[in-house]
Design a protein around this motif. Sequence first.
Motif, PDB file in Angstrom:
ATOM      1  N   LEU A  55      61.214  82.795  35.495  1.00 37.91           N
ATOM      2  CA  LEU A  55      62.269  83.255  36.399  1.00 37.91           C
ATOM      3  C   LEU A  55      63.584  82.529  36.168  1.00 37.91           C
ATOM      4  O   LEU A  55      64.606  82.879  36.767  1.00 37.91           O
ATOM      5  N   LEU A  70      59.461  85.621  45.522  1.00 43.79           N
ATOM      6  CA  LEU A  70      59.657  85.885  44.102  1.00 43.79           C
ATOM      7  C   LEU A  70      58.351  86.000  43.317  1.00 43.79           C
ATOM      8  O   LEU A  70      58.334  86.555  42.215  1.00 43.79           O
ATOM      9  N   ALA A  73      57.164  89.571  41.899  1.00 43.14           N
ATOM     10  CA  ALA A  73      57.898  90.030  40.719  1.00 43.14           C
ATOM     11  C   ALA A  73      57.486  89.255  39.479  1.00 43.14           C
ATOM     12  O   ALA A  73      57.403  89.821  38.376  1.00 43.14           O
ATOM     13  N   ALA A  76      54.068  90.642  38.302  1.00 43.60           N
ATOM     14  CA  ALA A  76      54.228  91.973  37.723  1.00 43.60           C
ATOM     15  C   ALA A  76      54.857  91.877  36.334  1.00 43.60           C
ATOM     16  O   ALA A  76      54.449  92.583  35.397  1.00 43.60           O
ATOM     17  N   HIS A  77      55.828  90.988  36.193  1.00 44.87           N
ATOM     18  CA  HIS A  77      56.483  90.782  34.898  1.00 44.87           C
ATOM     19  C   HIS A  77      55.503  90.275  33.853  1.00 44.87           C
ATOM     20  O   HIS A  77      55.460  90.771  32.718  1.00 44.87           O
ATOM     21  N   GLU A  80      53.122  93.014  32.743  1.00 38.32           N
ATOM     22  CA  GLU A  80      53.762  94.031  31.902  1.00 38.32           C
ATOM     23  C   GLU A  80      53.897  93.572  30.458  1.00 38.32           C
ATOM     24  O   GLU A  80      53.801  94.380  29.531  1.00 38.32           O
ATOM     25  N   GLU A 109      55.088  91.978  51.364  1.00 36.91           N
ATOM     26  CA  GLU A 109      54.579  92.267  50.027  1.00 36.91           C
ATOM     27  C   GLU A 109      53.394  91.338  49.714  1.00 36.91           C
ATOM     28  O   GLU A 109      53.411  90.167  50.107  1.00 36.91           O
ATOM     29  N   GLY A 113      51.144  90.310  44.035  1.00 36.76           N
ATOM     30  CA  GLY A 113      51.775  91.409  43.318  1.00 36.76           C
ATOM     31  C   GLY A 113      51.097  92.756  43.427  1.00 36.76           C
ATOM     32  O   GLY A 113      51.599  93.761  42.918  1.00 36.76           O
ATOM     33  N   HIS A 116      50.765  96.244  40.880  1.00 34.88           N
ATOM     34  CA  HIS A 116      51.758  96.050  39.823  1.00 34.88           C
ATOM     35  C   HIS A 116      51.421  94.840  38.958  1.00 34.88           C
ATOM     36  O   HIS A 116      51.907  94.728  37.827  1.00 34.88           O
TER      37      HIS A 116
END
Length: 304
Positions: A55, A70, A73, A76-77, A80, A109, A113, A116
């Motif tokens: 990050l 955070l 995200a 999920a990153h 991916e 949330e 994650g 995702h």
Amino acid sequence: MKRTFWLASYPKSGNTWFRILLANLAHGGETPIDINAIDSTDGIASARRSFDDHLLISSALLGHDAVDLLRPALYAHLAERATERDDQQHMPVRFVKTHDGYARNSRGEPIMGGAHAAAGALLFVRDPRDVACSFAHHFHVSLDHAIATMGQADHCFFGTPSTQWPQLRHRTFGWSSFAASWIDQLDIPVHVIRYEDLTAAPHETVAAALGFVGWQASSAAIDRAIDAAAIDKLQHQEAEHGFAESSQRARRFFRKGIAGGWRDELSTAQIAKIEQDHWPMMQRFTYMLNRPTTVADSRGLNGQ
């Protein structure tokens, strides 16, 4: 994209043993791999360094709640870009260890994650009476302290605001609350692995877990991995070279590797306290109450 699966567990429930087994399965050799060189998982989800590096912000500048905003995200990153990574390329799926309960941040949330960040989770559970004994040994605390900690529904690790821990704050909750947070959420599928089944029927239990994540392995390969991860072999390696994941407070990480050892370690009062705190969840995992056999019970068993 390589699918990601969480290896989720309340501490001292078999996560590490399973990771070593996975590493030996992927290695495929006849000689057990070095326990200090296992690469079967992508670290631990709460690693502070991973958060900072990906990050590009120092988590030390943020409060715990801000970090939790955070983390979805981040996961999920990482999921991916799993196919772009150099590590774990020999494995059909990506595994990430976590002791986080399935909690939500202030925006509602899932901190982990949700869908995702992972295709599912393997949830390791262990009789809380055995967990208490192993927990006390690992963290070098009294049994009563371990039992009290396991009963705290809001417990978290690394949550002291004035200390820069190597891991981010993660909410382990209590033993019951941790399990409920994973098996009752509806974001991702969960496959439960009981520690007791790993010890009593390792081949069938491992094969079922591999089927859940989509890892095809031969029966012979599974047997070799199970043999390589046998407790006596892990103990031998730890005695010779130590184990990097061992607590500095404990003499050894691989202690007994058995189910039911609590019967020789806990007092009657301690057993009763654990069962009082966790009986509803124990029932869900088919753990039985410890109850002394009465005269009436004996007559019933003898058919008299």
